[in-house]
Design an enzyme around this catalytic site. Sequence first.
Site, PDB file in Angstrom:
ATOM      1  N   CYS A 114       0.904  -6.534  -1.996  1.00 23.96           N
ATOM      2  CA  CYS A 114       1.607  -5.131  -1.700  1.00 23.96           C
ATOM      3  C   CYS A 114      -0.181  -4.952  -1.002  1.00 23.96           C
ATOM      4  CB  CYS A 114       1.876  -4.478  -1.733  1.00 23.96           C
ATOM      5  SG  CYS A 114       1.548  -2.903  -1.343  1.00 23.96           S
ATOM      6  N   HIS A 157      10.843  -5.199   1.148  1.00 23.21           N
ATOM      7  CA  HIS A 157       9.598  -4.442   0.793  1.00 23.21           C
ATOM      8  C   HIS A 157       8.911  -2.931   1.837  1.00 23.21           C
ATOM      9  CE1 HIS A 157       5.692  -5.543  -1.372  1.00 23.21           C
ATOM     10  NE2 HIS A 157       5.417  -4.537  -0.076  1.00 23.21           N
ATOM     11  N   GLU A 158       8.656  -3.780   2.630  1.00 23.44           N
ATOM     12  CA  GLU A 158       8.685  -2.375   3.720  1.00 23.44           C
ATOM     13  C   GLU A 158       9.700  -0.837   3.643  1.00 23.44           C
ATOM     14  OE1 GLU A 158       6.018  -2.013   4.433  1.00 23.44           O
ATOM     15  OE2 GLU A 158       5.378  -4.809   3.952  1.00 23.44           O
ATOM     16  N   HIS A 161       9.374   1.045   0.606  1.00 23.74           N
ATOM     17  CA  HIS A 161       7.873   2.324   1.270  1.00 23.74           C
ATOM     18  C   HIS A 161       8.300   3.144   1.550  1.00 23.74           C
ATOM     19  CE1 HIS A 161       4.182  -0.352  -0.519  1.00 23.74           C
ATOM     20  NE2 HIS A 161       4.187  -1.231   0.643  1.00 23.74           N
TER      21      HIS A 161
END
Length: 187
Positions: A114, A157-158, A161
């Site tokens: 990351c 993954h994004e 966030h």
Amino acid sequence: MITMKDIIREGHPTLRKVAEEVAFPLAQKDIELGEEMMTFLKNSQDPEKAEELQLRGGVGLAAPQLDISKRIIAVHVPSGDLENPEPVLSAVMYNPKIISHSVQDACLSDGEGCLSVDREVPGYVVRHSRITLTYYDAAGEKQKKRLKNYEAIVVQHEIDHLNGIMFYDHINADNPYSLKDGVLVIE
């Protein structure tokens, strides 16, 4: 232009907040932010530009990583094929939402990294192997995509966030390399 100094690092409180949805029609600054995020990803994947600008390579970036708590992500996944260099996935996504996913899980054999984490974090990050998501593009058009394997993992993954979740939250703390039966390990 976004550089590594604009990216906040783990421990910053914005990375643990649930980001706000963006309103439509989009504000010009939100459109420009999406464009700048995409430019960063493309520059980070260009060896000469990355060295010149001192960028770490990335395939995804979320607005919270820039200390902007909005539901905006950019993903740019190269094909890795010199014959056909078109990216397999390249989009700025506003208010992305996973609407369905596979029962089968998957993880990357090398784990995940990351841009907001300056250390190696060993272990498997288990995610869904296939997802269907909806999002809005910069023109305000609703899009729907089905993704699998690597592209699905990048988008998950994004989106994490946007929900205040870091990739290492998915790693089994007691046994980082343990996997349940049937998990697809992507090389």
